[in-house]
Design a protein around this motif. Structure first.
Motif, PDB file in Angstrom:
ATOM      1  N   GLY A  31       0.781  -1.225   0.000  1.00  0.00           N
ATOM      2  CA  GLY A  31       0.000   0.000   0.000  1.00  0.00           C
ATOM      3  C   GLY A  31       0.813   1.275   0.000  1.00  0.00           C
ATOM      4  N   TYR A  32       2.110   1.185   0.277  1.00  0.00           N
ATOM      5  CA  TYR A  32       2.961   2.381   0.268  1.00  0.00           C
ATOM      6  C   TYR A  32       3.387   2.663  -1.174  1.00  0.00           C
ATOM      7  CZ  TYR A  32       3.167   2.332   5.326  1.00  0.00           C
ATOM      8  OH  TYR A  32       2.838   2.388   6.648  1.00  0.00           O
ATOM      9  N   THR A  61      -6.131  10.276   1.617  1.00  0.00           N
ATOM     10  CA  THR A  61      -7.212   9.739   0.790  1.00  0.00           C
ATOM     11  C   THR A  61      -6.686   9.128  -0.500  1.00  0.00           C
ATOM     12  OG1 THR A  61      -7.532  11.921  -0.192  1.00  0.00           O
ATOM     13  CG2 THR A  61      -8.924  11.348   1.696  1.00  0.00           C
ATOM     14  N   THR A  62      -5.463   9.463  -0.885  1.00  0.00           N
ATOM     15  CA  THR A  62      -4.888   8.917  -2.122  1.00  0.00           C
ATOM     16  C   THR A  62      -3.970   7.726  -1.873  1.00  0.00           C
ATOM     17  OG1 THR A  62      -3.074  10.509  -2.047  1.00  0.00           O
ATOM     18  CG2 THR A  62      -5.032  11.133  -3.308  1.00  0.00           C
ATOM     19  N   GLY A  63      -3.754   7.350  -0.624  1.00  0.00           N
ATOM     20  CA  GLY A  63      -2.913   6.196  -0.317  1.00  0.00           C
ATOM     21  C   GLY A  63      -1.914   6.478   0.789  1.00  0.00           C
ATOM     22  N   LYS A  64      -0.980   5.537   0.951  1.00  0.00           N
ATOM     23  CA  LYS A  64       0.025   5.638   2.004  1.00  0.00           C
ATOM     24  C   LYS A  64       1.384   6.000   1.402  1.00  0.00           C
ATOM     25  CE  LYS A  64      -0.685   1.421   3.672  1.00  0.00           C
ATOM     26  NZ  LYS A  64      -0.603   0.252   4.573  1.00  0.00           N
TER      27      LYS A  64
END
Length: 90
Positions: A31-32, A61-64
């Protein structure tokens, strides 16, 4: 030589010098979005920081993101030490 250290470099130093309770894996990096280009050693170090909740990055909100090439300031280092000391004194 007075060169700033990146978060990935600090993660490697910590994992080399400190017996942390858990070693991170590739699964901890899921997820990063900003970890491409890291060496295998850097990936393990970053995963270990995440697994032990020492340096976890940011979630939006767009990711990690983790910011492996971002520099640390003294306040960041103080926070890291505050998180590490209880883990190694068990």
């Amino acid at each position: 030589m007075n060169v700033p250290a990146s978060r990935a470099e600090i993660a490697q130093w910590i994992t080399r010098l400190t017996p942390l309770p858990e070693v991170g894996t590739e699964a901890d990096l899921e997820g990063y979005s900003d970890l491409s280009g890291l060496t295998p050693a850097e990936r393990i170090a970053v995963a270990t920081m995440i697994k032990n909740k020492i340096m976890v990055g940011q979630e939006t909100t767009t990711g990690k993101t983790w910011g492996p090439r971002s520099q640390l300031i003294r306040a960041d280092l103080a926070t890291l030490l505050d998180k590490i000391l209880p883990l190694v004194s068990q």
